[in-house]
Design a protein around this motif. Structure first.
Motif, mmCIF file in Angstrom:
data_model
loop_
_atom_site.group_PDB
_atom_site.id
_atom_site.type_symbol
_atom_site.label_atom_id
_atom_site.label_comp_id
_atom_site.label_asym_id
_atom_site.label_seq_id
_atom_site.Cartn_x
_atom_site.Cartn_y
_atom_site.Cartn_z
ATOM 1 N N ASP A 69 0.836 -1.190 0.000
ATOM 2 C CA ASP A 69 0.000 0.000 0.000
ATOM 3 C C ASP A 69 0.876 1.247 0.000
ATOM 4 O O ASP A 69 2.086 1.178 0.230
ATOM 5 C CB ASP A 69 -0.898 0.018 1.242
ATOM 6 C CG ASP A 69 -1.930 -1.103 1.239
ATOM 7 O OD1 ASP A 69 -2.433 -1.436 0.153
ATOM 8 O OD2 ASP A 69 -2.222 -1.636 2.332
ATOM 9 N N GLY A 70 0.245 2.399 -0.244
ATOM 10 C CA GLY A 70 0.970 3.663 -0.158
ATOM 11 C C GLY A 70 1.322 4.280 -1.489
ATOM 12 O O GLY A 70 2.006 5.298 -1.528
ATOM 13 N N GLY A 71 0.869 3.698 -2.603
ATOM 14 C CA GLY A 71 1.153 4.282 -3.908
ATOM 15 C C GLY A 71 0.500 5.654 -4.049
ATOM 16 O O GLY A 71 -0.613 5.873 -3.581
ATOM 17 N N VAL A 72 1.208 6.578 -4.684
ATOM 18 C CA VAL A 72 0.708 7.937 -4.891
ATOM 19 C C VAL A 72 0.640 8.210 -6.385
ATOM 20 O O VAL A 72 1.599 7.938 -7.111
ATOM 21 C CB VAL A 72 1.630 8.975 -4.213
ATOM 22 C CG1 VAL A 72 1.126 10.394 -4.478
ATOM 23 C CG2 VAL A 72 1.722 8.706 -2.719
ATOM 24 N N THR A 73 -0.483 8.743 -6.831
ATOM 25 C CA THR A 73 -0.627 9.095 -8.234
ATOM 26 C C THR A 73 -1.192 10.505 -8.340
ATOM 27 O O THR A 73 -1.486 11.143 -7.329
ATOM 28 C CB THR A 73 -1.521 8.075 -8.968
ATOM 29 O OG1 THR A 73 -1.490 8.332 -10.366
ATOM 30 C CG2 THR A 73 -2.949 8.137 -8.467
ATOM 31 N N SER A 74 -1.340 11.007 -9.555
ATOM 32 C CA SER A 74 -1.687 12.411 -9.755
ATOM 33 C C SER A 74 -3.168 12.666 -9.474
ATOM 34 O O SER A 74 -4.003 11.760 -9.516
ATOM 35 C CB SER A 74 -1.361 12.834 -11.184
ATOM 36 O OG SER A 74 -2.237 12.193 -12.097
ATOM 37 N N ALA A 75 -3.477 13.940 -9.232
ATOM 38 C CA ALA A 75 -4.872 14.331 -9.008
ATOM 39 C C ALA A 75 -5.730 14.059 -10.240
ATOM 40 O O ALA A 75 -6.894 13.674 -10.123
ATOM 41 C CB ALA A 75 -4.940 15.803 -8.628
ATOM 42 N N SER A 76 -5.170 14.267 -11.427
ATOM 43 C CA SER A 76 -5.947 14.007 -12.646
ATOM 44 C C SER A 76 -6.274 12.527 -12.776
ATOM 45 O O SER A 76 -7.365 12.158 -13.228
ATOM 46 C CB SER A 76 -5.195 14.514 -13.879
ATOM 47 O OG SER A 76 -3.929 13.910 -13.985
ATOM 48 N N ASN A 77 -5.336 11.656 -12.388
ATOM 49 C CA ASN A 77 -5.645 10.228 -12.393
ATOM 50 C C ASN A 77 -6.744 9.895 -11.388
ATOM 51 O O ASN A 77 -7.649 9.094 -11.664
ATOM 52 C CB ASN A 77 -4.394 9.407 -12.078
ATOM 53 C CG ASN A 77 -3.457 9.300 -13.267
ATOM 54 O OD1 ASN A 77 -3.820 9.653 -14.386
ATOM 55 N ND2 ASN A 77 -2.247 8.834 -13.034
ATOM 56 N N GLU A 78 -6.667 10.510 -10.213
ATOM 57 C CA GLU A 78 -7.665 10.236 -9.184
ATOM 58 C C GLU A 78 -9.053 10.749 -9.579
ATOM 59 O O GLU A 78 -10.053 10.365 -8.979
ATOM 60 C CB GLU A 78 -7.244 10.864 -7.852
ATOM 61 C CG GLU A 78 -5.944 10.326 -7.270
ATOM 62 C CD GLU A 78 -6.046 8.900 -6.747
ATOM 63 O OE1 GLU A 78 -7.033 8.201 -7.049
ATOM 64 O OE2 GLU A 78 -5.118 8.478 -6.031
ATOM 65 N N SER A 79 -9.103 11.618 -10.593
ATOM 66 C CA SER A 79 -10.403 12.120 -11.055
ATOM 67 C C SER A 79 -11.028 11.208 -12.102
ATOM 68 O O SER A 79 -12.134 11.494 -12.592
ATOM 69 C CB SER A 79 -10.255 13.530 -11.638
ATOM 70 O OG SER A 79 -9.620 13.494 -12.908
ATOM 71 N N SER A 80 -10.354 10.141 -12.486
ATOM 72 C CA SER A 80 -10.910 9.219 -13.474
ATOM 73 C C SER A 80 -12.273 8.701 -13.030
ATOM 74 O O SER A 80 -12.477 8.376 -11.856
ATOM 75 C CB SER A 80 -9.967 8.024 -13.682
ATOM 76 O OG SER A 80 -8.808 8.396 -14.366
ATOM 77 N N VAL A 81 -13.188 8.612 -13.956
ATOM 78 C CA VAL A 81 -14.530 8.118 -13.644
ATOM 79 C C VAL A 81 -14.472 6.606 -13.440
ATOM 80 O O VAL A 81 -13.977 5.865 -14.295
ATOM 81 C CB VAL A 81 -15.510 8.469 -14.768
ATOM 82 C CG1 VAL A 81 -16.872 7.827 -14.514
ATOM 83 C CG2 VAL A 81 -15.660 9.976 -14.880
ATOM 84 N N ILE A 82 -14.971 6.157 -12.306
ATOM 85 C CA ILE A 82 -15.056 4.728 -12.006
ATOM 86 C C ILE A 82 -16.517 4.308 -12.176
ATOM 87 O O ILE A 82 -17.416 4.863 -11.538
ATOM 88 C CB ILE A 82 -14.576 4.430 -10.579
ATOM 89 C CG1 ILE A 82 -13.104 4.850 -10.427
ATOM 90 C CG2 ILE A 82 -14.741 2.944 -10.254
ATOM 91 C CD1 ILE A 82 -12.548 4.672 -9.030
ATOM 92 N N LEU A 83 -16.742 3.339 -13.051
ATOM 93 C CA LEU A 83 -18.099 2.917 -13.402
ATOM 94 C C LEU A 83 -18.387 1.516 -12.882
ATOM 95 O O LEU A 83 -17.543 0.621 -12.959
ATOM 96 C CB LEU A 83 -18.277 2.927 -14.922
ATOM 97 C CG LEU A 83 -18.189 4.284 -15.621
ATOM 98 C CD1 LEU A 83 -18.289 4.100 -17.126
ATOM 99 C CD2 LEU A 83 -19.287 5.215 -15.129
ATOM 100 N N TYR A 84 -19.607 1.356 -12.370
ATOM 101 C CA TYR A 84 -20.106 0.073 -11.880
ATOM 102 C C TYR A 84 -21.362 -0.269 -12.673
ATOM 103 O O TYR A 84 -22.273 0.559 -12.766
ATOM 104 C CB TYR A 84 -20.428 0.210 -10.396
ATOM 105 C CG TYR A 84 -20.954 -1.024 -9.688
ATOM 106 C CD1 TYR A 84 -20.186 -1.664 -8.727
ATOM 107 C CD2 TYR A 84 -22.231 -1.523 -9.933
ATOM 108 C CE1 TYR A 84 -20.662 -2.771 -8.038
ATOM 109 C CE2 TYR A 84 -22.712 -2.634 -9.268
ATOM 110 C CZ TYR A 84 -21.927 -3.251 -8.311
ATOM 111 O OH TYR A 84 -22.400 -4.358 -7.631
ATOM 112 N N ALA A 85 -21.391 -1.454 -13.258
ATOM 113 C CA ALA A 85 -22.575 -1.864 -14.019
ATOM 114 C C ALA A 85 -23.034 -3.236 -13.547
ATOM 115 O O ALA A 85 -22.225 -4.162 -13.421
ATOM 116 C CB ALA A 85 -22.260 -1.912 -15.516
ATOM 117 N N ASN A 86 -24.318 -3.357 -13.279
ATOM 118 C CA ASN A 86 -24.929 -4.642 -12.948
ATOM 119 C C ASN A 86 -25.816 -5.024 -14.127
ATOM 120 O O ASN A 86 -26.979 -4.629 -14.203
ATOM 121 C CB ASN A 86 -25.741 -4.532 -11.657
ATOM 122 C CG ASN A 86 -26.216 -5.883 -11.159
ATOM 123 O OD1 ASN A 86 -25.918 -6.913 -11.752
ATOM 124 N ND2 ASN A 86 -26.954 -5.879 -10.064
#
Length: 220
Positions: A69-86
């Motif tokens: 654990d502890g990985g750091v990435t950019s704010a733009s990456n963290e803004s990526s849309v995460i989609l959940y589909a059922n």
């Protein structure tokens, strides 16, 4: 369903994007407002430097996971849309884009709060071409479930990476998805599809999953 980011989370991340221009402080001060763009994250710079320098290859076993654990990435990456589909019974899909551990944690919290089952996906996208900074054991356990006995397959995981990319996907990341029951498929310059609910069509052949690697990347 969009799990992340919320509007509040996005507005928190937006000033930290590399390409967000500096605010006009004179205009803001004239209006009685001060908004400063956060300075660059020195911790992120250190992680980026370490990620670019692979020390060597080290052995890894099924029970001896080296991903941390502890990985750091950019704010733009963290803004990526995460989609959940059922989509149907036993047809739950998770698409992650370039999301990092912060965004994935937000997504998991939102899913729990709204009653969307985790750890029961049929298809998962591995974030950001299989970068080691975007995932860690804790968030993978939360989203996908705990480590399974070797040979158990519970879902399909696709990782998109260019054919000539020597750095992605990271074997340490692919191993982590396999441990939790993922059958990992890498594009690496070829077109692949995931399908279900109907027979395989003429002209399509089964793809070979990525095998578990006995050696993984070690970093400074």
């Amino acid at each position: 369903m969009v799990l992340s980011p919320s509007s509040t989370q996005y507005l928190y991340l937006l000033p930290q994007f590399d390409k967000t221009p500096e605010p006009d402080q004179q205009l803001l001060e004239a209006a009685g407002v001060w908004i400063g763009k956060p300075s660059s994250n020195p911790l992120l710079a250190l992680f980026e430097k370490a990620a670019a320098k692979v020390q060597n290859w080290v052995p890894e076993s099924w029970t001896g996971e080296r991903l941390r654990d502890g990985g750091v990435t950019s704010a733009s990456n963290e803004s990526s849309v995460i989609l959940y589909a059922n989509l149907a019974l036993d047809r739950r899909i998770l698409l992650t884009g370039d999301a990092g551990t912060q965004a994935l944690s937000w997504a998991a919290a939102y899913a729990r709060a709204n009653g969307y089952p985790l750890q029961s996906f049929s298809f998962v996208q591995i974030p950001h071409h299989g970068s080691r900074r975007n995932v860690g054991p804790t968030i993978l356990n939360e989203l996908l479930g705990p480590i399974q006995p070797q040979g158990i397959t519970r879902f399909t995981a696709f990782v998109s990476a260019p054919k000539d990319d020597d750095n992605h996907p990271r074997k340490i990341v692919l191993n982590a998805f396999m441990r939790r029951g993922g059958k990992v498929i890498a594009t690496q310059g070829t077109n692949k599809i995931h399908y279900g609910g109907f027979p395989k069509r003429d002209g399509y052949v089964d793809v070979e999953p990525v095998p578990f690697s006995g050696t993984v990347e070690e970093y400074d």
